[in-house]
Design a protein around this motif. Structure first.
Motif, mmCIF file in Angstrom:
data_model
loop_
_atom_site.group_PDB
_atom_site.id
_atom_site.type_symbol
_atom_site.label_atom_id
_atom_site.label_comp_id
_atom_site.label_asym_id
_atom_site.label_seq_id
_atom_site.Cartn_x
_atom_site.Cartn_y
_atom_site.Cartn_z
ATOM 1 N N GLU A 24 7.259 -5.460 -2.678
ATOM 2 C CA GLU A 24 8.624 -5.525 -3.177
ATOM 3 C C GLU A 24 8.830 -4.389 -4.172
ATOM 4 O OE1 GLU A 24 8.765 -9.494 -4.720
ATOM 5 O OE2 GLU A 24 9.165 -10.367 -2.740
ATOM 6 N N PRO A 25 9.998 -3.770 -4.150
ATOM 7 C CA PRO A 25 10.221 -2.553 -4.947
ATOM 8 C C PRO A 25 9.842 -2.677 -6.427
ATOM 9 C CG PRO A 25 12.069 -2.913 -3.486
ATOM 10 C CD PRO A 25 11.165 -4.103 -3.336
ATOM 11 N N GLU A 26 10.222 -3.763 -7.080
ATOM 12 C CA GLU A 26 9.910 -3.869 -8.515
ATOM 13 C C GLU A 26 8.415 -4.042 -8.756
ATOM 14 O OE1 GLU A 26 11.155 -7.811 -6.852
ATOM 15 O OE2 GLU A 26 12.173 -5.882 -7.014
ATOM 16 N N ARG A 27 7.693 -4.642 -7.806
ATOM 17 C CA ARG A 27 6.249 -4.831 -7.974
ATOM 18 C C ARG A 27 5.477 -3.560 -7.646
ATOM 19 N NH1 ARG A 27 4.524 -10.549 -5.483
ATOM 20 N NH2 ARG A 27 2.598 -10.022 -6.560
ATOM 21 N N ILE A 28 5.896 -2.855 -6.604
ATOM 22 C CA ILE A 28 5.152 -1.656 -6.205
ATOM 23 C C ILE A 28 5.408 -0.496 -7.173
ATOM 24 C CG2 ILE A 28 6.801 -0.578 -4.625
ATOM 25 C CD1 ILE A 28 4.402 -0.206 -2.697
ATOM 26 N N GLU A 29 6.582 -0.488 -7.820
ATOM 27 C CA GLU A 29 6.890 0.558 -8.801
ATOM 28 C C GLU A 29 5.994 0.448 -10.026
ATOM 29 O OE1 GLU A 29 9.236 3.070 -8.682
ATOM 30 O OE2 GLU A 29 9.710 2.519 -6.609
ATOM 31 N N ALA A 30 5.534 -0.761 -10.328
ATOM 32 C CA ALA A 30 4.726 -0.982 -11.529
ATOM 33 C C ALA A 30 3.265 -0.583 -11.341
ATOM 34 C CB ALA A 30 4.806 -2.450 -11.933
ATOM 35 N N LEU A 31 2.841 -0.311 -10.112
ATOM 36 C CA LEU A 31 1.429 -0.015 -9.846
ATOM 37 C C LEU A 31 1.101 1.439 -10.133
ATOM 38 C CD1 LEU A 31 0.958 -1.943 -6.475
ATOM 39 C CD2 LEU A 31 0.394 -2.713 -8.779
ATOM 40 N N ASP A 32 -0.091 1.670 -10.680
ATOM 41 C CA ASP A 32 -0.544 3.048 -10.869
ATOM 42 C C ASP A 32 -1.306 3.500 -9.617
ATOM 43 O OD1 ASP A 32 -2.890 1.629 -11.080
ATOM 44 O OD2 ASP A 32 -3.598 2.620 -12.890
ATOM 45 N N GLU A 33 -1.837 4.706 -9.667
ATOM 46 C CA GLU A 33 -2.456 5.284 -8.471
ATOM 47 C C GLU A 33 -3.663 4.481 -7.986
ATOM 48 O OE1 GLU A 33 -3.819 9.636 -6.745
ATOM 49 O OE2 GLU A 33 -3.866 9.299 -8.898
ATOM 50 N N ASP A 34 -4.508 4.044 -8.889
ATOM 51 C CA ASP A 34 -5.700 3.280 -8.490
ATOM 52 C C ASP A 34 -5.319 1.944 -7.845
ATOM 53 O OD1 ASP A 34 -7.408 5.263 -9.377
ATOM 54 O OD2 ASP A 34 -7.553 4.420 -11.401
ATOM 55 N N ASP A 35 -4.326 1.282 -8.428
ATOM 56 C CA ASP A 35 -3.872 0.011 -7.861
ATOM 57 C C ASP A 35 -3.240 0.224 -6.488
ATOM 58 O OD1 ASP A 35 -4.731 -1.347 -10.110
ATOM 59 O OD2 ASP A 35 -2.779 -1.202 -11.105
ATOM 60 N N LEU A 36 -2.515 1.320 -6.345
ATOM 61 C CA LEU A 36 -1.902 1.626 -5.044
ATOM 62 C C LEU A 36 -2.962 1.927 -3.989
ATOM 63 C CD1 LEU A 36 1.183 3.737 -6.086
ATOM 64 C CD2 LEU A 36 1.221 1.610 -4.789
ATOM 65 N N ILE A 37 -4.016 2.596 -4.389
ATOM 66 C CA ILE A 37 -5.107 2.890 -3.443
ATOM 67 C C ILE A 37 -5.743 1.585 -2.970
ATOM 68 C CG2 ILE A 37 -7.433 3.875 -3.265
ATOM 69 C CD1 ILE A 37 -6.405 6.178 -5.049
ATOM 70 N N GLU A 38 -5.947 0.659 -3.893
ATOM 71 C CA GLU A 38 -6.516 -0.639 -3.537
ATOM 72 C C GLU A 38 -5.578 -1.416 -2.617
ATOM 73 O OE1 GLU A 38 -8.832 -3.953 -3.158
ATOM 74 O OE2 GLU A 38 -9.383 -1.965 -3.851
ATOM 75 N N LEU A 39 -4.285 -1.418 -2.928
ATOM 76 C CA LEU A 39 -3.296 -2.090 -2.088
ATOM 77 C C LEU A 39 -3.246 -1.441 -0.701
ATOM 78 C CD1 LEU A 39 -1.021 -4.163 -1.766
ATOM 79 C CD2 LEU A 39 0.550 -2.454 -2.714
ATOM 80 N N HIS A 40 -3.308 -0.126 -0.665
ATOM 81 C CA HIS A 40 -3.297 0.608 0.609
ATOM 82 C C HIS A 40 -4.488 0.191 1.465
ATOM 83 C CE1 HIS A 40 -3.699 4.119 3.293
ATOM 84 N NE2 HIS A 40 -2.391 4.215 3.160
ATOM 85 N N ARG A 41 -5.649 0.064 0.835
ATOM 86 C CA ARG A 41 -6.858 -0.345 1.558
ATOM 87 C C ARG A 41 -6.682 -1.744 2.152
ATOM 88 N NH1 ARG A 41 -11.026 -3.472 0.942
ATOM 89 N NH2 ARG A 41 -10.365 -4.166 -1.111
ATOM 90 N N ARG A 42 -6.144 -2.662 1.356
ATOM 91 C CA ARG A 42 -5.965 -4.032 1.838
ATOM 92 C C ARG A 42 -4.941 -4.118 2.966
ATOM 93 N NH1 ARG A 42 -4.551 -5.975 -3.560
ATOM 94 N NH2 ARG A 42 -3.201 -7.426 -2.470
ATOM 95 N N VAL A 43 -3.839 -3.393 2.839
ATOM 96 C CA VAL A 43 -2.809 -3.413 3.880
ATOM 97 C C VAL A 43 -3.342 -2.754 5.161
ATOM 98 C CG1 VAL A 43 -0.527 -2.542 4.531
ATOM 99 C CG2 VAL A 43 -0.880 -3.524 2.275
ATOM 100 N N ARG A 44 -4.096 -1.673 5.008
ATOM 101 C CA ARG A 44 -4.658 -1.002 6.185
ATOM 102 C C ARG A 44 -5.643 -1.904 6.916
ATOM 103 N NH1 ARG A 44 -6.912 3.348 3.941
ATOM 104 N NH2 ARG A 44 -8.950 2.398 3.960
ATOM 105 N N ARG A 45 -6.449 -2.657 6.154
ATOM 106 C CA ARG A 45 -7.382 -3.594 6.795
ATOM 107 C C ARG A 45 -6.640 -4.678 7.559
ATOM 108 N NH1 ARG A 45 -12.229 -5.751 3.326
ATOM 109 N NH2 ARG A 45 -12.506 -6.727 5.336
ATOM 110 N N ALA A 46 -5.564 -5.200 6.962
ATOM 111 C CA ALA A 46 -4.762 -6.227 7.642
ATOM 112 C C ALA A 46 -4.105 -5.643 8.890
ATOM 113 C CB ALA A 46 -3.708 -6.787 6.690
ATOM 114 N N ARG A 47 -3.598 -4.435 8.777
ATOM 115 C CA ARG A 47 -2.969 -3.795 9.936
ATOM 116 C C ARG A 47 -3.984 -3.599 11.057
ATOM 117 N NH1 ARG A 47 -2.198 2.059 10.867
ATOM 118 N NH2 ARG A 47 -4.366 1.962 10.217
#
Length: 169
Positions: A24-47
């Protein structure tokens, strides 16, 4: 405006919805680069998981139905799940690219400012000496050599080996 969660609410399981809600836009805007990398990894695994499941199920359905056209309607739910996570991955990737670029620009500006002020990032930082305040850096220690030192040492070692051979007779 509908969000990704609204589109796939009926399709995803609770833990998958929790993962998609992090986009969600307000949640993803609050993440820094390291958190985004971790989220990217989790979403890619689910995909990857859902794409793999869809492909396996579709392959079995084609075997049973005899053609891809007749087997296609059977895999709708799995295909939609895979598409949901493909879209989620695109959202995270785009945000990660923006944040990484902004951070790289900030680091570049910081490095340039440090260089202009005459301070080096290394331990051997000299004072400003030039007209723009940039110091000379570390002085090089250079000995003039034609490359003969190594060649001379090799020649001496070869002579010593010959002499040792003669002495051993």
């Amino acid at each position: 405006m509908e969000t990704l969660v609204d589109d796939y609410l009926w399709l995803l399981k609770k833990d998958e919805l929790d993962l998609v809600r992090e986009l969600e836009p307000e949640r993803i805007e609050a993440l820094d680069e390291d958190d985004l990398i971790e989220l990217h990894r989790r979403v890619r695994r689910a995909r990857n998981k859902h794409v793999k499941n869809y492909r396996r199920k579709a392959a079995r359905a084609v075997e049973e139905a005899g053609s891809r056209g007749q087997a296609r309607p059977k895999g709708d739910k799995a295909r939609w799940r895979a598409e949901a996570f493909e879209e989620a991955l695109a959202i995270v990737s785009e945000r990660l690219a923006v944040v990484a670029h902004a951070q790289a620009e900030a680091l570049k500006e910081e490095r340039l400012a440090r260089a202009k002020s005459g301070r080096s990032s290394g331990p051997e930082s000299g004072g400003p000496s030039g007209p723009d305040g940039v110091g000379p850096g570390r002085a090089r220690t250079h000995e003039k050599s034609t490359g003969g030192l190594k060649r001379d040492a090799s020649s001496r070692a070869q002579g010593a080996r010959r002499q040792a051979k003669k002495d051993g007779r």
